[in-house]
Structure formats: structure tokens, C-alpha cells
Scaffold this motif. Structure first.
Motif, PDB file in Angstrom:
ATOM      1  N   SER A  25     -53.394   1.548  30.343  1.00  0.00           N
ATOM      2  CA  SER A  25     -52.905   2.131  31.524  1.00  0.00           C
ATOM      3  C   SER A  25     -51.997   1.242  32.425  1.00  0.00           C
ATOM      4  O   SER A  25     -51.790   0.005  32.039  1.00  0.00           O
ATOM      5  CB  SER A  25     -54.040   2.767  32.490  1.00  0.00           C
ATOM      6  OG  SER A  25     -54.626   1.751  33.174  1.00  0.00           O
ATOM      7  N   GLY A  26     -51.026   1.902  33.065  1.00  0.00           N
ATOM      8  CA  GLY A  26     -50.286   1.417  34.288  1.00  0.00           C
ATOM      9  C   GLY A  26     -48.622   1.230  33.882  1.00  0.00           C
ATOM     10  O   GLY A  26     -47.956   0.898  34.420  1.00  0.00           O
ATOM     11  N   GLY A  27     -48.494   1.832  32.726  1.00  0.00           N
ATOM     12  CA  GLY A  27     -47.002   1.929  32.125  1.00  0.00           C
ATOM     13  C   GLY A  27     -46.088   3.028  33.449  1.00  0.00           C
ATOM     14  O   GLY A  27     -46.870   3.615  34.463  1.00  0.00           O
ATOM     15  N   GLY A  28     -44.932   3.059  33.142  1.00  0.00           N
ATOM     16  CA  GLY A  28     -44.404   3.923  34.233  1.00  0.00           C
ATOM     17  C   GLY A  28     -42.632   3.503  34.037  1.00  0.00           C
ATOM     18  O   GLY A  28     -42.129   2.770  33.225  1.00  0.00           O
ATOM     19  N   VAL A  53     -39.462   1.884  36.217  1.00  0.00           N
ATOM     20  CA  VAL A  53     -39.298   0.840  37.246  1.00  0.00           C
ATOM     21  C   VAL A  53     -37.830   0.349  37.101  1.00  0.00           C
ATOM     22  O   VAL A  53     -37.391   0.423  35.941  1.00  0.00           O
ATOM     23  CB  VAL A  53     -40.273  -0.352  37.133  1.00  0.00           C
ATOM     24  CG1 VAL A  53     -40.121  -1.113  35.953  1.00  0.00           C
ATOM     25  CG2 VAL A  53     -40.195  -1.421  38.361  1.00  0.00           C
ATOM     26  N   GLN A  54     -37.369  -0.057  38.269  1.00  0.00           N
ATOM     27  CA  GLN A  54     -36.099  -0.385  38.166  1.00  0.00           C
ATOM     28  C   GLN A  54     -36.003  -1.931  37.814  1.00  0.00           C
ATOM     29  O   GLN A  54     -36.812  -2.744  38.055  1.00  0.00           O
ATOM     30  CB  GLN A  54     -35.376  -0.375  39.662  1.00  0.00           C
ATOM     31  CG  GLN A  54     -34.776   1.102  39.909  1.00  0.00           C
ATOM     32  CD  GLN A  54     -34.033   0.915  41.287  1.00  0.00           C
ATOM     33  OE1 GLN A  54     -34.304   0.151  42.312  1.00  0.00           O
ATOM     34  NE2 GLN A  54     -33.201   2.047  41.487  1.00  0.00           N
ATOM     35  N   ALA A  55     -34.736  -2.271  37.289  1.00  0.00           N
ATOM     36  CA  ALA A  55     -34.529  -3.819  36.661  1.00  0.00           C
ATOM     37  C   ALA A  55     -34.882  -4.657  37.984  1.00  0.00           C
ATOM     38  O   ALA A  55     -34.454  -4.237  39.075  1.00  0.00           O
ATOM     39  CB  ALA A  55     -33.193  -3.982  36.338  1.00  0.00           C
ATOM     40  N   GLY A  56     -35.647  -5.742  37.777  1.00  0.00           N
ATOM     41  CA  GLY A  56     -36.123  -6.433  38.567  1.00  0.00           C
ATOM     42  C   GLY A  56     -37.527  -6.277  39.460  1.00  0.00           C
ATOM     43  O   GLY A  56     -38.122  -7.053  40.004  1.00  0.00           O
ATOM     44  N   GLY A  57     -38.050  -5.113  39.075  1.00  0.00           N
ATOM     45  CA  GLY A  57     -39.419  -4.669  39.310  1.00  0.00           C
ATOM     46  C   GLY A  57     -40.343  -5.214  38.813  1.00  0.00           C
ATOM     47  O   GLY A  57     -40.281  -6.031  37.806  1.00  0.00           O
ATOM     48  N   SER A  58     -41.493  -4.833  39.116  1.00  0.00           N
ATOM     49  CA  SER A  58     -42.729  -5.174  38.559  1.00  0.00           C
ATOM     50  C   SER A  58     -43.696  -4.170  38.192  1.00  0.00           C
ATOM     51  O   SER A  58     -43.755  -3.046  38.716  1.00  0.00           O
ATOM     52  CB  SER A  58     -43.523  -6.339  39.530  1.00  0.00           C
ATOM     53  OG  SER A  58     -42.755  -7.248  39.799  1.00  0.00           O
ATOM     54  N   LEU A  59     -44.664  -4.148  37.064  1.00  0.00           N
ATOM     55  CA  LEU A  59     -45.730  -3.347  36.724  1.00  0.00           C
ATOM     56  C   LEU A  59     -46.853  -4.301  36.226  1.00  0.00           C
ATOM     57  O   LEU A  59     -46.701  -5.293  35.757  1.00  0.00           O
ATOM     58  CB  LEU A  59     -45.163  -2.505  35.686  1.00  0.00           C
ATOM     59  CG  LEU A  59     -44.285  -1.314  35.821  1.00  0.00           C
ATOM     60  CD1 LEU A  59     -43.863  -0.628  34.644  1.00  0.00           C
ATOM     61  CD2 LEU A  59     -44.963  -0.273  36.779  1.00  0.00           C
ATOM     62  N   ARG A  60     -48.095  -3.713  36.352  1.00  0.00           N
ATOM     63  CA  ARG A  60     -49.088  -4.205  35.657  1.00  0.00           C
ATOM     64  C   ARG A  60     -50.004  -3.588  34.944  1.00  0.00           C
ATOM     65  O   ARG A  60     -50.157  -2.024  35.269  1.00  0.00           O
ATOM     66  CB  ARG A  60     -50.298  -4.767  36.989  1.00  0.00           C
ATOM     67  CG  ARG A  60     -51.128  -5.742  36.131  1.00  0.00           C
ATOM     68  CD  ARG A  60     -52.361  -6.118  37.323  1.00  0.00           C
ATOM     69  NE  ARG A  60     -53.224  -5.073  37.829  1.00  0.00           N
ATOM     70  CZ  ARG A  60     -54.440  -5.353  38.224  1.00  0.00           C
ATOM     71  NH1 ARG A  60     -54.726  -6.757  38.392  1.00  0.00           N
ATOM     72  NH2 ARG A  60     -55.234  -4.503  38.472  1.00  0.00           N
ATOM     73  N   LEU A  61     -50.003  -3.679  33.649  1.00  0.00           N
ATOM     74  CA  LEU A  61     -50.764  -3.061  32.443  1.00  0.00           C
ATOM     75  C   LEU A  61     -52.374  -3.300  32.395  1.00  0.00           C
ATOM     76  O   LEU A  61     -52.292  -4.505  32.802  1.00  0.00           O
ATOM     77  CB  LEU A  61     -50.089  -3.072  31.272  1.00  0.00           C
ATOM     78  CG  LEU A  61     -48.470  -2.809  31.029  1.00  0.00           C
ATOM     79  CD1 LEU A  61     -48.125  -2.961  29.714  1.00  0.00           C
ATOM     80  CD2 LEU A  61     -48.296  -1.474  31.620  1.00  0.00           C
ATOM     81  N   SER A  62     -52.847  -2.255  32.258  1.00  0.00           N
ATOM     82  CA  SER A  62     -54.337  -2.700  32.002  1.00  0.00           C
ATOM     83  C   SER A  62     -54.857  -2.249  30.781  1.00  0.00           C
ATOM     84  O   SER A  62     -54.144  -1.260  30.218  1.00  0.00           O
ATOM     85  CB  SER A  62     -55.299  -2.018  33.069  1.00  0.00           C
ATOM     86  OG  SER A  62     -55.014  -2.364  34.379  1.00  0.00           O
ATOM     87  N   CYS A  63     -55.861  -2.782  30.042  1.00  0.00           N
ATOM     88  CA  CYS A  63     -56.354  -2.414  28.878  1.00  0.00           C
ATOM     89  C   CYS A  63     -57.816  -2.658  29.194  1.00  0.00           C
ATOM     90  O   CYS A  63     -58.544  -3.834  29.073  1.00  0.00           O
ATOM     91  CB  CYS A  63     -56.066  -3.504  27.634  1.00  0.00           C
ATOM     92  SG  CYS A  63     -56.639  -3.183  26.201  1.00  0.00           S
ATOM     93  N   ALA A  64     -58.598  -1.310  28.930  1.00  0.00           N
ATOM     94  CA  ALA A  64     -60.128  -1.522  29.165  1.00  0.00           C
ATOM     95  C   ALA A  64     -60.760  -1.306  27.742  1.00  0.00           C
ATOM     96  O   ALA A  64     -60.434  -0.579  26.861  1.00  0.00           O
ATOM     97  CB  ALA A  64     -60.499  -0.255  29.917  1.00  0.00           C
ATOM     98  N   GLY A 120     -54.724   0.175  20.899  1.00  0.00           N
ATOM     99  CA  GLY A 120     -54.926   1.230  21.766  1.00  0.00           C
ATOM    100  C   GLY A 120     -53.942   2.223  21.574  1.00  0.00           C
ATOM    101  O   GLY A 120     -53.186   2.194  20.549  1.00  0.00           O
ATOM    102  N   GLN A 121     -53.886   3.193  22.289  1.00  0.00           N
ATOM    103  CA  GLN A 121     -52.884   4.505  22.240  1.00  0.00           C
ATOM    104  C   GLN A 121     -51.460   4.097  22.673  1.00  0.00           C
ATOM    105  O   GLN A 121     -50.470   4.691  22.210  1.00  0.00           O
ATOM    106  CB  GLN A 121     -53.298   5.677  22.705  1.00  0.00           C
ATOM    107  CG  GLN A 121     -53.029   5.983  24.240  1.00  0.00           C
ATOM    108  CD  GLN A 121     -53.762   5.098  25.107  1.00  0.00           C
ATOM    109  OE1 GLN A 121     -54.753   4.378  24.889  1.00  0.00           O
ATOM    110  NE2 GLN A 121     -53.568   5.022  26.550  1.00  0.00           N
ATOM    111  N   GLY A 122     -51.298   2.973  23.330  1.00  0.00           N
ATOM    112  CA  GLY A 122     -50.186   2.612  23.781  1.00  0.00           C
ATOM    113  C   GLY A 122     -49.566   3.368  25.400  1.00  0.00           C
ATOM    114  O   GLY A 122     -50.308   4.302  25.969  1.00  0.00           O
ATOM    115  N   THR A 123     -48.927   2.550  26.043  1.00  0.00           N
ATOM    116  CA  THR A 123     -48.457   3.104  27.500  1.00  0.00           C
ATOM    117  C   THR A 123     -46.866   2.740  27.454  1.00  0.00           C
ATOM    118  O   THR A 123     -46.491   1.562  27.134  1.00  0.00           O
ATOM    119  CB  THR A 123     -49.075   2.458  28.675  1.00  0.00           C
ATOM    120  OG1 THR A 123     -48.826   3.166  29.778  1.00  0.00           O
ATOM    121  CG2 THR A 123     -48.891   0.972  28.828  1.00  0.00           C
TER     122      THR A 123
END
Length: 123
Positions: free
Chosen positions: A7-10, A12-23, A114-117
Motif C-alpha cells: 500500500s502507499g502508492g500514488g 506525486v510531483q518530482a522532488g516529492g516523497s512517498l512511503r510504501l508499506s508491505c504487510a 505482493g500484487q504491486g502498487t
């Protein structure tokens, strides 16, 4: 069997941040290695990062070193991928994977996926 859910995909603009999780759930083990891979359209699934579950030894692809950080919370059976300074070339489907044994760069050595995000970075 082991189940992995990202989870956690989406977007985002260049230079930004995201955090992905894998349960992880099912027959997980403290000796398992967990990894992140990614696949852009028309390309192969490439190694991103891996973490040895027992000793927290980590490896990164050169393309993400210094920008991405892999971590885990053993109590929650969850792995994370903190992605900073994102670039358009980071756009891909990100997959979580697990294997029994030591760290590995090779996608074919991982038994569970996993199924991918989707992560999309706009310029």
C-alpha cells in the motif's frame, strides 16, 4: 504460504516523497529476507532494495541509493520503503517480495510476491 499486501502508492510531483508499506501474513519467519522491486511499462522487474529480516542488513540499487530507505517493524510484520527526492524515472509498479534466506538482488530467488502498487512521479 505467505501473503504480502502493498500500500502507499500514488501520484506525486518530482522532488516529492512517498512511503510504501508491505504487510506480511501467514507463515513468515524471522530468518526471511524481504525486498522491493519495481517494473516500469515495457521493462523488466528490477531490484530496488532488500533487507535481511534478522540483522537489518540492507542493499540498494545504485539508482535509488541515498534517496530510498528500506525499514521494517517486526512487531507488525511490516516492511516499508521511504522514497524521497522522487524522479519521473521512478515511475513504476512497486512490488514487495519475500524469500527464505539471505539478501538477494535476483527476482527469481524470491518465492512470494505482493500484487504491486503504482507509483507515478510527474515532472
Amino acid at each position: 504460504q505467505v501473503q504480502l499486501v502493498e500500500s502507499g502508492g500514488g501520484l506525486v510531483q518530482a522532488g516529492g516523497s512517498l512511503r510504501l508499506s508491505c504487510a506480511a501474513s501467514g507463515r513468515t519467519s524471522t530468518s526471511w529476507t524481504m525486498g522491493w522491486f519495481r517494473q516500469a511499462p515495457g521493462k523488466e522487474r528490477d531490484f530496488v532494495a532488500t533487507m535481511d529480516w534478522n540483522y537489518s542488513i540492507t542493499y540498494y540499487a545504485d539508482s535509488v541509493k541515498g534517496r530510498f530507505t528500506i525499514s521494517r517493524d517486526n512487531a507488525k510484520n511490516t516492511m516499508y520503503l521511504q522514497m524521497n527526492s522522487l524522479k519521473p524515472e521512478d515511475t513504476a509498479v512497486y512490488y514487495c517480495a519475500a524469500r527464505s534466506g539471505v539478501n538477494s538482488y535476483y527476482r527469481n530467488s524470491y518465492n512470494y510476491w505482493g500484487q504491486g502498487t503504482q507509483v507515478t512521479v510527474s515532472s
